[in-house]
Design an enzyme around this catalytic site. Structure first.
Site, short mmCIF file in Angstrom:
data_model
loop_
_atom_site.label_atom_id
_atom_site.label_comp_id
_atom_site.label_asym_id
_atom_site.label_seq_id
_atom_site.Cartn_x
_atom_site.Cartn_y
_atom_site.Cartn_z
N GLY A 51 0.82 -1.25 0.22
CA GLY A 51 0.05 -0.01 -0.08
C GLY A 51 0.91 1.13 -0.06
O GLY A 51 1.81 1.37 0.62
N SER A 55 -4.12 5.31 0.88
CA SER A 55 -4.86 4.90 2.12
C SER A 55 -4.67 3.72 2.74
O SER A 55 -4.75 3.61 4.13
CB SER A 55 -6.23 5.19 1.71
OG SER A 55 -6.80 4.05 0.84
N GLU A 78 -11.67 -0.68 -4.84
CA GLU A 78 -10.70 0.25 -5.37
C GLU A 78 -10.86 0.26 -6.91
O GLU A 78 -9.79 0.21 -7.65
CB GLU A 78 -9.20 -0.11 -5.25
CG GLU A 78 -8.79 -0.24 -3.69
CD GLU A 78 -9.15 0.94 -2.68
OE1 GLU A 78 -9.35 2.03 -3.44
OE2 GLU A 78 -9.08 1.13 -1.64
C1 BEZ Z 1 -3.06 2.19 -1.78
O1 BEZ Z 1 -1.98 2.05 -1.77
O2 BEZ Z 1 -3.40 2.75 -0.59
C2 BEZ Z 1 -3.97 1.99 -2.84
C3 BEZ Z 1 -3.53 2.63 -4.07
C4 BEZ Z 1 -4.35 2.34 -5.24
C5 BEZ Z 1 -5.54 1.75 -5.00
C6 BEZ Z 1 -5.87 1.20 -3.86
C7 BEZ Z 1 -5.26 1.39 -2.70
#
Ligand code: BEZ
Length: 187
Positions: free
Chosen positions: A11, A14, A89
């Site tokens: 991640g 978020s 997502e």
């Molecule tokens: C994340 O890494 O938080 C993230 C990035 C893109 C889509 C969903 C989550």
């Protein structure tokens, strides 16, 4: 990737400060050859279709790297968690495989990096240029003015930027793009 293998989910947005998924272990982590940019529109979390917010995606950058947090998912749960995230997502992101360097948390901060960190095969979400929510580059002041106006079901776009900035600061990671945007929101 089979759910019989350890599943490491990287991640960089978020998922760092609000993972909202069950996990077995989490580690600070780095991906090399990528950088984080607010180049993806959010019409379903931090904005709405008529006033989209800006959220992060990974952009190829051969000389750079991106720090984040990686979560090891329980093998039995991994398929269901990933299927849920694919829906959560869905705003133009696709799941992709990525090599992830594992680092260590000591009292919630990043420990000094070892000379040869362990590298694992991980998964992440990526908003490629041309996806339906791709916003692309813009001057930082323009990005800030879009962020300030946007809000969605997950909260304000400004809080998303500030929470990401705070989480990276807590790790001791400096991401100049995030810092520059957060600073403009405070002005
Ligand atoms: C994340 O890494 O938080 C993230 C990035 C893109 C889509 C969903 C989550």
């Amino acid at each position: 990737m089979s759910a019989a293998q350890p599943v490491w989910l990287f991640g960089y947005g978020s998922l760092i400060f609000r993972p909202a998924i069950p996990f077995v272990e989490r580690r600070p982590a780095r991906v090399r050859g990528w950088t984080r940019r607010f180049w993806q529109w959010s019409t379903d979390h931090r904005g709405e279709p008529w006033r989209p917010g800006r959220v992060v995606t990974l952009v190829p950058a051969p000389e750079d790297c991106c720090w984040g947090m990686v979560y090891r998912l329980a093998e039995a749960d991994a398929d269901a968690i990933l299927a849920d995230l694919d829906v959560r997502e869905r705003g133009g992101y696709v799941r992709m495989e990525i090599e992830v360097e594992l680092h260590t948390l000591v009292e919630q901060a990043l420990a000094p990096s070892p000379a040869s960190p362990q590298v694992v095969a991980g998964l992440t979400y990526q908003g490629w240029p041309g996806n339906r929510n791709y916003a692309g580059p813009a001057p930082i002041d323009e990005i800030a003015s879009q962020v300030i106006l946007a809000t969605g079901p997950s909260g304000t776009n400004a809080d998303y930027v500030r929470d990401l900035d705070t989480a990276l600061n807590a790790l001791g990671v400096e991401d100049t793009h995030v810092v520059a945007l957060a600073a403009r929101l405070g002005e």
